[in-house]
Design a protein around this motif. Structure first.
Motif, PDB file in Angstrom:
ATOM      1  N   ALA A 331      12.624 -11.150  22.752  1.00  0.00           N
ATOM      2  CA  ALA A 331      11.991  -9.891  22.373  1.00  0.00           C
ATOM      3  C   ALA A 331      12.089  -8.916  23.534  1.00  0.00           C
ATOM      4  CB  ALA A 331      10.532 -10.115  21.999  1.00  0.00           C
ATOM      5  N   VAL A 332      12.420  -7.668  23.232  1.00  0.00           N
ATOM      6  CA  VAL A 332      12.528  -6.613  24.239  1.00  0.00           C
ATOM      7  C   VAL A 332      11.463  -5.574  23.947  1.00  0.00           C
ATOM      8  CG1 VAL A 332      14.001  -4.833  25.231  1.00  0.00           C
ATOM      9  CG2 VAL A 332      14.994  -7.021  24.523  1.00  0.00           C
ATOM     10  N   HIS A 333      10.547  -5.400  24.888  1.00  0.00           N
ATOM     11  CA  HIS A 333       9.406  -4.494  24.734  1.00  0.00           C
ATOM     12  C   HIS A 333       9.689  -3.191  25.490  1.00  0.00           C
ATOM     13  CE1 HIS A 333       5.429  -2.776  24.916  1.00  0.00           C
ATOM     14  NE2 HIS A 333       5.346  -2.977  26.223  1.00  0.00           N
ATOM     15  N   VAL A 334       9.637  -2.060  24.785  1.00  0.00           N
ATOM     16  CA  VAL A 334       9.900  -0.750  25.377  1.00  0.00           C
ATOM     17  C   VAL A 334       8.575   0.009  25.476  1.00  0.00           C
ATOM     18  CG1 VAL A 334      11.229   1.382  25.224  1.00  0.00           C
ATOM     19  CG2 VAL A 334      12.166  -0.747  24.274  1.00  0.00           C
ATOM     20  N   PRO A 335       8.083   0.298  26.684  1.00  0.00           N
ATOM     21  CA  PRO A 335       6.808   1.006  26.837  1.00  0.00           C
ATOM     22  C   PRO A 335       6.969   2.513  26.626  1.00  0.00           C
ATOM     23  CG  PRO A 335       7.714   0.511  28.987  1.00  0.00           C
ATOM     24  CD  PRO A 335       8.649  -0.111  27.977  1.00  0.00           C
ATOM     25  N   GLY A 336       5.834   3.209  26.575  1.00  0.00           N
ATOM     26  CA  GLY A 336       5.861   4.626  26.225  1.00  0.00           C
ATOM     27  C   GLY A 336       5.439   5.566  27.328  1.00  0.00           C
ATOM     28  N   THR A 337       4.790   6.656  26.923  1.00  0.00           N
ATOM     29  CA  THR A 337       4.417   7.757  27.809  1.00  0.00           C
ATOM     30  C   THR A 337       3.607   7.264  29.007  1.00  0.00           C
ATOM     31  OG1 THR A 337       4.365   9.205  25.877  1.00  0.00           O
ATOM     32  CG2 THR A 337       3.299  10.020  27.865  1.00  0.00           C
ATOM     33  N   TYR A 338       3.859   7.895  30.143  1.00  0.00           N
ATOM     34  CA  TYR A 338       3.217   7.607  31.432  1.00  0.00           C
ATOM     35  C   TYR A 338       3.764   6.351  32.106  1.00  0.00           C
ATOM     36  CZ  TYR A 338      -0.332  10.877  29.630  1.00  0.00           C
ATOM     37  OH  TYR A 338      -0.961  11.961  29.100  1.00  0.00           O
ATOM     38  N   SER A 339       4.684   5.644  31.475  1.00  0.00           N
ATOM     39  CA  SER A 339       5.202   4.415  32.090  1.00  0.00           C
ATOM     40  C   SER A 339       6.148   4.770  33.237  1.00  0.00           C
ATOM     41  CB  SER A 339       5.943   3.570  31.048  1.00  0.00           C
ATOM     42  OG  SER A 339       5.072   3.138  30.036  1.00  0.00           O
ATOM     43  N   GLU A 340       5.954   4.112  34.364  1.00  0.00           N
ATOM     44  CA  GLU A 340       6.810   4.283  35.535  1.00  0.00           C
ATOM     45  C   GLU A 340       6.675   3.039  36.401  1.00  0.00           C
ATOM     46  OE1 GLU A 340       3.768   6.976  38.226  1.00  0.00           O
ATOM     47  OE2 GLU A 340       5.157   8.007  36.862  1.00  0.00           O
ATOM     48  N   LEU A 341       7.453   2.986  37.460  1.00  0.00           N
ATOM     49  CA  LEU A 341       7.479   1.767  38.275  1.00  0.00           C
ATOM     50  C   LEU A 341       6.127   1.491  38.926  1.00  0.00           C
ATOM     51  CD1 LEU A 341       9.256  -0.546  39.151  1.00  0.00           C
ATOM     52  CD2 LEU A 341      10.032   0.825  41.091  1.00  0.00           C
ATOM     53  N   SER A 342       5.384   2.539  39.249  1.00  0.00           N
ATOM     54  CA  SER A 342       4.101   2.337  39.929  1.00  0.00           C
ATOM     55  C   SER A 342       3.086   1.604  39.055  1.00  0.00           C
ATOM     56  CB  SER A 342       3.529   3.682  40.378  1.00  0.00           C
ATOM     57  OG  SER A 342       3.247   4.507  39.249  1.00  0.00           O
ATOM     58  N   ASN A 343       3.207   1.712  37.715  1.00  0.00           N
ATOM     59  CA  ASN A 343       2.275   1.007  36.835  1.00  0.00           C
ATOM     60  C   ASN A 343       2.988  -0.026  35.963  1.00  0.00           C
ATOM     61  OD1 ASN A 343       3.473   2.489  34.676  1.00  0.00           O
ATOM     62  ND2 ASN A 343       1.974   4.128  34.895  1.00  0.00           N
ATOM     63  N   PHE A 344       4.169  -0.448  36.388  1.00  0.00           N
ATOM     64  CA  PHE A 344       4.967  -1.388  35.593  1.00  0.00           C
ATOM     65  C   PHE A 344       4.292  -2.750  35.474  1.00  0.00           C
ATOM     66  CE2 PHE A 344       8.668  -4.321  35.059  1.00  0.00           C
ATOM     67  CZ  PHE A 344       9.097  -3.841  33.836  1.00  0.00           C
ATOM     68  N   GLY A 345       3.380  -3.043  36.375  1.00  0.00           N
ATOM     69  CA  GLY A 345       2.651  -4.299  36.285  1.00  0.00           C
ATOM     70  C   GLY A 345       1.934  -4.452  34.953  1.00  0.00           C
ATOM     71  N   THR A 346       1.458  -3.333  34.384  1.00  0.00           N
ATOM     72  CA  THR A 346       0.814  -3.374  33.074  1.00  0.00           C
ATOM     73  C   THR A 346       1.788  -3.862  32.012  1.00  0.00           C
ATOM     74  OG1 THR A 346      -0.714  -1.580  33.629  1.00  0.00           O
ATOM     75  CG2 THR A 346      -0.324  -1.994  31.290  1.00  0.00           C
ATOM     76  N   ALA A 377      10.545   7.663  31.015  1.00  0.00           N
ATOM     77  CA  ALA A 377       9.502   7.889  30.009  1.00  0.00           C
ATOM     78  C   ALA A 377       8.812   9.230  30.264  1.00  0.00           C
ATOM     79  CB  ALA A 377       8.490   6.750  30.054  1.00  0.00           C
ATOM     80  N   PRO A 378       8.269   9.851  29.220  1.00  0.00           N
ATOM     81  CA  PRO A 378       7.563  11.133  29.405  1.00  0.00           C
ATOM     82  C   PRO A 378       6.377  10.980  30.357  1.00  0.00           C
ATOM     83  CG  PRO A 378       8.007  10.726  27.069  1.00  0.00           C
ATOM     84  CD  PRO A 378       8.348   9.460  27.803  1.00  0.00           C
ATOM     85  N   ASP A 379       6.124  12.051  31.115  1.00  0.00           N
ATOM     86  CA  ASP A 379       5.015  12.039  32.068  1.00  0.00           C
ATOM     87  C   ASP A 379       3.758  12.694  31.513  1.00  0.00           C
ATOM     88  OD1 ASP A 379       6.563  10.825  34.072  1.00  0.00           O
ATOM     89  OD2 ASP A 379       7.402  12.752  34.675  1.00  0.00           O
ATOM     90  N   SER A 380       3.841  13.234  30.286  1.00  0.00           N
ATOM     91  CA  SER A 380       2.701  13.944  29.720  1.00  0.00           C
ATOM     92  C   SER A 380       2.804  13.939  28.204  1.00  0.00           C
ATOM     93  CB  SER A 380       2.654  15.392  30.226  1.00  0.00           C
ATOM     94  OG  SER A 380       3.793  16.107  29.752  1.00  0.00           O
ATOM     95  N   VAL A 381       1.701  14.284  27.544  1.00  0.00           N
ATOM     96  CA  VAL A 381       1.709  14.369  26.082  1.00  0.00           C
ATOM     97  C   VAL A 381       2.639  15.480  25.593  1.00  0.00           C
ATOM     98  CG1 VAL A 381       0.291  14.847  24.057  1.00  0.00           C
ATOM     99  CG2 VAL A 381      -0.562  13.314  25.852  1.00  0.00           C
ATOM    100  N   PRO A 382       2.635  16.673  26.221  1.00  0.00           N
ATOM    101  CA  PRO A 382       3.604  17.683  25.774  1.00  0.00           C
ATOM    102  C   PRO A 382       5.057  17.202  25.860  1.00  0.00           C
ATOM    103  CG  PRO A 382       1.906  18.705  27.117  1.00  0.00           C
ATOM    104  CD  PRO A 382       1.689  17.231  27.211  1.00  0.00           C
TER     105      PRO A 382
END
Length: 550
Positions: A331-346, A377-382
């Motif tokens: 299974a390959v899980h693709v995360p969404g908005t606000y995802s970046e290396l600094s919070n990749f632990g989540t 990934a997008p950095d904001s809702v807009p």
């Protein structure tokens, strides 16, 4: 550009020390290879055990390898090792002398400018209580001469190092590498299937040679086996962490020097240096955090593979828990908005949760779950209201999925591509654009799949799965339909499975699909979110056990 006195203050020998140690290890390995060839391999190719034309050719090739390893290449490698060690010591000696001269000059009331000019630190005072002008002048002259000699010796050692390295690298182009043939970048193919076939055709020594020569390229090359990608990426990441360590140390020393020189806190020079240090420190922490997160899972006894990463921009990473090359289910899980290396632990924690759930759902099967942050990934809702970043990611995600198929061993693997939030737009757009990406498409809290109905997707509707918990903040973007329809939309098609709303508000519910349910309200978890068991059954192929919304 000529070396000046000020250059020595910021000189950092850390990278040179690392390089010196690497070449020491390289020479040690060459000597080991030579011993293996001479003692172990040769006896299996002797005339008494191996005859015929193939035997003659094999012994001839062995002789060439042995000559390279124990002759020219080893000699040149040893020359590089010795040059790095000798000149490091020479440079270190001059830096120590630079520090001593600076200290003595300061104690004597003298100041040495970046260009080596020596003057009284406070011209209105005499030096060390000496009243005679001639004594002052002589002290300045002696200090300037010592500083000039130090700079000259440092520059000479630097030039000698460059000359020694250049001389050692004057290797005939036809000389083979000590292991396998010379690896050439142009020989590395493109396309996951071609990459997998090319790698399978290399012998172990050739593979080692390519991994050592091109780790940056092979670590992110779709179609390469997971273990080889992991080897390349771990080595590259370790080098980057070491380089960032050295850069942080250097910038901190420069700030300390500013403190010593009394540079004002609000000066442009100091503020720029502080900003640079903060940026480098952030990259260092991201890289170190990725290593730590992987090590934590490995300490739990899990096989973890770093399949790709980047420290550029917000950073990216692709990490697999379990080996996708041998897994029955991937299974390959693709995360969404606000995802970046600094919070990749989540995202790694969520992948780990799905991995554990899959083991319970199919204990007799091998499963791999991959956290795929292989896009910006997008950095904001807009930003997340625009499908462009999802569309830009479809080529990379499809190539990765095709690569998993190409490198898989021992029959087909049951594959699922799953997206959470904006990640479901990436996954949906990929399945809409490319054929044969995965066996299952799973969307969780999707703002839209880029499609208006399941008929636009390159997958049968029986294998399209979606869920959105009641009260999830994503319901408003779903209603707007800026990213196409989400798969739970009436008339879209496919299967809608159940999930619990875990969280005090829409934002918490949006991230609560992997959290346990507190049914009694006592703050203690009572059972897993229904979404978890449903996802586990989908990715392990037990779809008859999935709880569907009626």
């Amino acid at each position: 550009m000529a070396v000046q006195w000020g250059d020595l203050a910021g000189a950092d020998l850390g990278p040179l020390e690392t390089l010196r140690d690497q070449w020491r290890g390289y020479v040690d390995r060459l000597e080991e290879y030579g011993n293996v060839l001479a003692e172990d391999v040769a006896k299996h190719l002797g005339e008494d055990v191996f005859e015929g034309d193939d035997a003659v050719a094999a012994r001839a090739r062995l002789d060439r390898f042995q000559t390279a390893v124990t002759g020219d290449v080893l000699d040149r490698a040893a020359a590089i090792r010795d040059a790095l060690a000798d000149q490091h010591d020479a440079l270190k000696g001059e830096l120590d002398r630079h520090e001593s001269i600076t200290t003595e000059a300061g104690n004597a009331g003298l100041s040495i400018a970046a260009d080596g000019w020596v003057s009284l630190a406070r011209p209105e005072q005499t030096v060390m209580g000496v009243e005679e002008t001639e004594a002052q002048q002589q002290l300045i002259i002696d200090t300037a001469a010592a500083a000039a000699a130090c700079v000259e010796a440092f520059a000479l050692a630097d030039a000698q190092l460059a000359a020694a390295l250049n001389a050692a690298w004057e290797v005939p182009s036809e000389l083979p590498m000590p292991i396998g043939e010379n690896p050439e970048m142009q020989d590395i193919p493109t396309g996951p299937e071609h990459v997998a076939d090319w790698w399978a055709g290399l012998d172990p020594m050739e593979r080692d040679a390519y991994l050592e020569a091109f780790p940056d390229l092979l670590g992110g090359l779709d179609g390469m086996p997971a273990d080889a990608r992991n080897t390349a990426n771990e080595a590259t990441l370790e080098r980057e962490v070491d380089a960032l360590d050295a850069e942080v140390d250097s910038l901190e020393r420069q700030l300390a020097d500013m403190d010593a020189r009394g540079v004002p806190e609000d000066s442009a020079e100091r503020l720029m240096l502080q900003e640079e240090l903060a940026a480098v420190q952030a990259k260092h922490d991201e890289a170190k955090g990725l290593q730590t997160n992987i090590a934590t899972l490995e300490e739990e006894g899990k096989d973890v593979y770093l399949l790709d990463y980047s420290l550029e921009g917000d950073g990216q990473a692709v990490v697999s828990i379990g080996n996708p090359d041998t897994a029955d289910n991937t299974a390959v899980h693709v995360p969404g908005t606000y995802s970046e290396l600094s919070n990749f632990g989540t995202q790694m924690n969520r992948a780990d949760t799905m991995y554990e759930d899959a083991l319970k759902a199919a204990p007799d099967e091998e499963t791999a779950v991959i956290a795929w942050l292989g896009y910006d990934a997008p950095d904001s809702v807009p930003q997340a209201s625009n499908p462009q970043q999802a569309h830009d990611a479809t080529g990379d995600l499809s190539s990765f999925m095709y690569g998993l198929e190409a490198s898989h061993q021992g029959g087909d693997s049951h594959t699922s591509v799953m997206g959470h939030s904006y990640g479901s737009t990436v996954a949906g757009d990929t399945v809409r654009t490319y054929e044969g990406v995965a066996d299952e498409l799973i969307t969780v809290a999707s703002p839209g799949t880029s499609a208006n109905s399941v008929e636009e997707l390159n997958i049968d509707e029986d294998h399209v799965w979606s869920t959105t918990a009641e009260g999830d903040a994503i319901e408003l973007p779903q209603d707007l339909g800026l990213l196409g329809h989400d798969a739970t939309n009436d008339g879209f098609g496919g299967n809608e499975f159940t999930s619990d709303a875990v969280g005090a508000d829409g934002g918490q519910i949006h991230g609560g699909y992997w959290r346990d349910v507190d049914e009694n309200g006592d703050g203690e978890p009572d059972r897993p979110n229904e979404a978890r068991s449903n996802i586990a059954n989908i990715i392990t192929g037990n779809t008859d056990k999935v709880g569907l919304v009626e």
